[in-house]
Write a protein that holds these residues in place. Sequence first.
Motif, mmCIF file in Angstrom:
data_model
loop_
_atom_site.group_PDB
_atom_site.id
_atom_site.type_symbol
_atom_site.label_atom_id
_atom_site.label_comp_id
_atom_site.label_asym_id
_atom_site.label_seq_id
_atom_site.Cartn_x
_atom_site.Cartn_y
_atom_site.Cartn_z
ATOM 1 N N ASN A 120 0.813 -1.219 0.000
ATOM 2 C CA ASN A 120 0.000 0.000 0.000
ATOM 3 C C ASN A 120 0.847 1.269 0.000
ATOM 4 O OD1 ASN A 120 -2.604 -1.234 0.098
ATOM 5 N ND2 ASN A 120 -2.278 -1.682 2.269
ATOM 6 N N HIS A 121 2.128 1.134 0.320
ATOM 7 C CA HIS A 121 3.002 2.300 0.374
ATOM 8 C C HIS A 121 3.153 2.886 -1.030
ATOM 9 C CE1 HIS A 121 5.019 1.538 4.493
ATOM 10 N NE2 HIS A 121 3.843 0.947 4.449
ATOM 11 N N GLY A 122 2.894 4.179 -1.150
ATOM 12 C CA GLY A 122 2.974 4.826 -2.454
ATOM 13 C C GLY A 122 1.871 4.406 -3.404
ATOM 14 N N GLY A 123 0.776 3.885 -2.855
ATOM 15 C CA GLY A 123 -0.269 3.329 -3.708
ATOM 16 C C GLY A 123 -1.374 4.292 -4.110
ATOM 17 N N PHE A 124 -1.379 5.497 -3.539
ATOM 18 C CA PHE A 124 -2.464 6.442 -3.813
ATOM 19 C C PHE A 124 -1.967 7.629 -4.629
ATOM 20 C CE2 PHE A 124 -3.925 3.966 -0.259
ATOM 21 C CZ PHE A 124 -5.294 3.840 -0.454
ATOM 22 N N ASP A 125 -2.763 8.005 -5.621
ATOM 23 C CA ASP A 125 -2.414 9.131 -6.488
ATOM 24 C C ASP A 125 -2.808 10.471 -5.872
ATOM 25 O OD1 ASP A 125 -1.646 7.351 -8.638
ATOM 26 O OD2 ASP A 125 -3.790 6.988 -8.927
ATOM 27 N N PHE A 126 -3.930 10.464 -5.156
ATOM 28 C CA PHE A 126 -4.458 11.711 -4.589
ATOM 29 C C PHE A 126 -5.191 11.396 -3.293
ATOM 30 C CE2 PHE A 126 -7.890 14.863 -4.037
ATOM 31 C CZ PHE A 126 -7.139 16.030 -4.009
ATOM 32 N N ILE A 127 -4.995 12.239 -2.292
ATOM 33 C CA ILE A 127 -5.662 12.081 -0.998
ATOM 34 C C ILE A 127 -6.212 13.442 -0.578
ATOM 35 C CG2 ILE A 127 -5.399 11.445 1.427
ATOM 36 C CD1 ILE A 127 -2.994 9.672 0.553
#
Length: 248
Positions: free
Chosen positions: A154-161
């Motif tokens: 999950n580390h580095g898995g999101f483009d935008f938060i």
Amino acid sequence: MATKQEEQSQNQAGRHQEVGHKSLLQSDALYQYILETSVYPREPECMKELREITAKHPWNIMTTSADEGQFLNMIIKLIGAKKTMEIGVFTGYSLLATALALPEDGKILAMDVNRENYELGLPVIQKAGVAHKIDFREGPALPVLDQLLEDKSNHGGFDFIFVDADKDNYLNYHKRLIDLVKIGGLIGYDNTLWNGSVVAPPDAPLRKYVRYYRDFVLELNKALAADPRIEICQLPVGDGITLCRRIS
């Protein structure tokens, strides 16, 4: 007897008690111009419907303003986001803005302590055909974030938060989110100008909740400005939003 100009001024002031009015612009008329010229003509019908439903909620001030919803929608498209997260959903106006911007296979992990508010907007989200993009979790976000971090995939898995939740936990969120957003990805923190109170003198007459959370917002702003892992841009959209681009 009020003049026509005074009546117009009063009407404008009254309209700015509408849902999501958090503009920092000194002129209500100028804010209304932005809404009526650039925002409302382009606002999808489903978002208008949700905005009007939310306006009847006793806590409607908690919603994302219409101009900020438009901004978030544009940002999602500009960066080509596919996997996003939202902490603090309320009735889902910003969530809907994000879901509409994501591609058909895009996903949003959405968290809020109150499912009832989310379900108020859910029929509109379903009618818009984007409910399948949303994974809603009821409850505090921090335990969910800690669970995500346990899995290295999950580390580095999101483009935008996007974070629009309890201001006293913003720094706790940031400590975790910096590892979950990808390098080159964005975190958006809402309310970072906090009703303009960030520059108010210590003895200024402030509403109790504004005064209580102001120190947490000031602490966050100071920490973000000093964080070498991100580039930042603080914008006076809505109640102030700080975009953080992870660079390391």
